[in-house]
Enzyme design. Structure first.
Site, PDB file in Angstrom:
ATOM      1  N   ASP A  76      49.782 -40.207  11.270  1.00  0.00           N
ATOM      2  CA  ASP A  76      49.792 -40.834  12.616  1.00  0.00           C
ATOM      3  C   ASP A  76      51.134 -41.898  12.859  1.00  0.00           C
ATOM      4  O   ASP A  76      51.728 -40.937  14.111  1.00  0.00           O
ATOM      5  CB  ASP A  76      48.677 -41.366  13.163  1.00  0.00           C
ATOM      6  CG  ASP A  76      48.230 -39.459  13.272  1.00  0.00           C
ATOM      7  OD1 ASP A  76      48.006 -39.174  12.464  1.00  0.00           O
ATOM      8  OD2 ASP A  76      47.282 -39.969  14.743  1.00  0.00           O
TER       9      ASP A  76
ATOM     10  N   ASP B  31      45.892 -40.770   6.636  1.00  0.00           N
ATOM     11  CA  ASP B  31      45.340 -40.462   8.138  1.00  0.00           C
ATOM     12  C   ASP B  31      46.029 -41.279   8.867  1.00  0.00           C
ATOM     13  O   ASP B  31      47.090 -41.253   9.874  1.00  0.00           O
ATOM     14  CB  ASP B  31      43.593 -40.846   8.325  1.00  0.00           C
ATOM     15  CG  ASP B  31      43.535 -40.375  10.021  1.00  0.00           C
ATOM     16  OD1 ASP B  31      44.758 -39.529  10.419  1.00  0.00           O
ATOM     17  OD2 ASP B  31      42.526 -40.317  10.233  1.00  0.00           O
TER      18      ASP B  31
ATOM     19  N   ASP C  77      49.630 -52.198   4.010  1.00  0.00           N
ATOM     20  CA  ASP C  77      49.488 -53.036   4.994  1.00  0.00           C
ATOM     21  C   ASP C  77      51.104 -53.062   5.472  1.00  0.00           C
ATOM     22  O   ASP C  77      52.202 -53.253   5.996  1.00  0.00           O
ATOM     23  CB  ASP C  77      49.020 -53.961   5.763  1.00  0.00           C
ATOM     24  CG  ASP C  77      48.683 -55.532   3.996  1.00  0.00           C
ATOM     25  OD1 ASP C  77      48.739 -54.587   3.005  1.00  0.00           O
ATOM     26  OD2 ASP C  77      48.282 -55.867   4.000  1.00  0.00           O
TER      27      ASP C  77
ATOM     28  N   TYR D 265      35.612 -41.995   4.133  1.00  0.00           N
ATOM     29  CA  TYR D 265      35.330 -40.771   5.572  1.00  0.00           C
ATOM     30  C   TYR D 265      33.541 -39.945   4.469  1.00  0.00           C
ATOM     31  O   TYR D 265      32.783 -39.579   5.634  1.00  0.00           O
ATOM     32  CB  TYR D 265      35.776 -39.337   5.899  1.00  0.00           C
ATOM     33  CG  TYR D 265      37.283 -40.054   6.724  1.00  0.00           C
ATOM     34  CD1 TYR D 265      37.618 -41.865   7.203  1.00  0.00           C
ATOM     35  CD2 TYR D 265      38.522 -39.299   6.874  1.00  0.00           C
ATOM     36  CE1 TYR D 265      38.087 -42.502   7.541  1.00  0.00           C
ATOM     37  CE2 TYR D 265      39.155 -40.407   8.220  1.00  0.00           C
ATOM     38  CZ  TYR D 265      39.227 -41.225   7.912  1.00  0.00           C
ATOM     39  OH  TYR D 265      40.197 -42.085   8.532  1.00  0.00           O
TER      40      TYR D 265
ATOM     41  N   LYS E 120      45.570 -50.667  -1.587  1.00  0.00           N
ATOM     42  CA  LYS E 120      45.031 -52.440  -1.605  1.00  0.00           C
ATOM     43  C   LYS E 120      44.584 -52.998  -2.441  1.00  0.00           C
ATOM     44  O   LYS E 120      43.553 -53.866  -2.149  1.00  0.00           O
ATOM     45  CB  LYS E 120      44.044 -52.466   0.042  1.00  0.00           C
ATOM     46  CG  LYS E 120      43.739 -53.750   0.344  1.00  0.00           C
ATOM     47  CD  LYS E 120      45.004 -54.048   1.358  1.00  0.00           C
ATOM     48  CE  LYS E 120      44.759 -55.317   1.881  1.00  0.00           C
ATOM     49  NZ  LYS E 120      46.117 -56.188   2.829  1.00  0.00           N
TER      50      LYS E 120
END
Ligand code: NAD
Length: 371
Positions: free
Chosen positions: A252, A248, A224, A142, A192
């Site tokens: 959620d 993020d 994942d 970001y 990752k």
């Protein structure tokens, strides 16, 4: 009497509606506990764009910096979607977090027993889930450079950069380990590392920090797999440590364990030099704005987190939490967590934003009188 300066950023969409409920809650706390709140309301997000052409006016940021805590509801909406990036509400949000050096975002995911039927996931998988996502907030994709959209070889190419320094990883890892120490003493660090170089550094650095926290178990998990495990067996997690984008998305996903994104609070903080920001995880929900449909619980629990983390007041935090639990136990629900009727009889009582806020405030006042 403790005087606390709070900057309230109501924002857009359902923001003003849920903010109103937080104000009611603070009034009750002021009346019942040893607090005096000086609440300053400032424009932020879409409303600031409408008035001043920018999402984060200097006056808003300065007022936030000079307060003890910032309560933020939600910003954004379709009206602002086509503005240039620097003028969009989300840019204001990133600016606020960066301006207050809020690098750590804490997102607790607590599944309340009365809401076990509100989630799409099986009750026995969900019961007793109590985890917290510690998300890095001022780095990663970001914020990383280079970024942009350029024309290369005759076509547009879009790119962002996920970049983390060792010091950025260390400071967020320490936050996660400190929190784990006061909980079930387990940190699951998300990366990752099988593909991304930045994740390899993340893994190495978190492992290094863990040497100072021998009482806390550290496990590493690929993002994942973590997305899968959160749905398969959420109870295995205590503290989930993640970089900005992974955190993020996973938080959620965590929201759906609680039954609705309208249930999830958060706190964003730095090293204490600036005030922390308390805000629900949800957005401005333009589809339900102005209809008395929004669930105010995420906002009220965010206010509760303010007492715990900024005012070191676990008592008020727990009283708010218990008031929410009691009202849910009595069957009251906003539309997002309401159960549809079976055979014409609904197992829960459908109420609106204002009524939910009123009931929780009333419950808080009653529970205080019992203390
Ligand atoms: P959203 O969280 O606003 O809404 C997603 C869905 O959840 C919608 O169906 C909405 O009605 C529902 N919902 C959200 N909060 C709820 C609540 N308290 N009670 C009941 N239902 C609720 O996400 P979105 O639709 O992707 O984004 C809408 C706008 O919000 C966009 O402009 C986005 O940029 C912005 N946004 C802002 C923030 C923030 O202010 N921190 C965060 C996310 C999105």
């Amino acid at each position: 009497m403790q005087t606390k300066k709070i900057t309230l950023l109501s924002g857009d969409g359902i923001g003003p509606e849920v903010s109103l409920e937080a104000e009611k809650l603070l009034k009750v706390i002021e009346g019942q506990f040893n607090y005096k709140f000086e609440i300053t309301k400032k424009d932020f997000g879409g409303i600031a764009i409408d008035k001043y052409g920018i999402p984060l006016p200097e006056d808003t940021l300065n007022t936030c910096k000079n307060s003890d805590a910032v309560l933020l509801a939600a910003i954004g909406g379709p009206k602002y979607d086509n503005l240039p990036r620097e003028k969009r509400p989300e840019t204001g949000l990133l600016g606020l977090r960066a301006g207050l050096s809020a690098f750590a975002n804490l997102r607790p995911v607590m599944v309340f027993d009365p809401l076990l039927d509100s989630s799409t996931i099986k009750k026995d998988v969900l019961a007793s889930t109590d985890l917290i996502v510690v998300r890095e907030l001022t780095g990663g994709l970001y914020f990383g450079n280079p970024k942009g959209i350029e024309v290369k070889h005759g076509e547009k190419v879009g790119f962002n950069t996920m970049v983390y320094s060792e010091s950025e990883i260390k400071r967020i890892a320490k936050v996660a380990f400190e929190i784990a120490r006061k909980r079930k003493k387990k940190v699951t660090s998300i990366d990752k590392a099988n593909v991304l170089d930045v994740s390899q550094l993340w893994r190495e650095t978190v492992t290094q920090v863990s040497k100072d926290y021998k009482d806390v178990n550290l496990e590493h998990m690929l993002v994942d797999n973590a997305a899968m495990q959160l749905i398969k067996n959420p109870k295995q997690f205590d503290v989930i440590l993640a970089e900005n984008l992974f955190g993020d998305i996973l938080s959620d996903e965590g929201a759906m364990l609680t039954g609705s994104i309208g249930m999830l609070p958060s706190a964003s903080m730095g090293d204490g030099a600036h005030p922390a920001i308390y805000e629900p995880v949800h957005g401005s929900a333009p589809d339900i704005a102005g209809k008395n449909l929004a669930n105010p619980i995420a906002m009220l629990l965010s206010a509760a987190m303010m007492f715990k983390y900024s005012f070191s007041d676990e008592k008020v935090y727990n009283l708010i939490l218990n008031s929410v639990k009691n009202i849910l136990s009595q069957g009251y629900r906003t539309k997002d967590i309401h159960q549809e009727s079976r055979d014409g009889v609904s197992p829960t009582k459908l109420i609106g934003t204002r009524e939910m806020g009123d009931l929780i405030c009333k419950e808080l006042a009653v529970s205080k009188s019992k203390v």
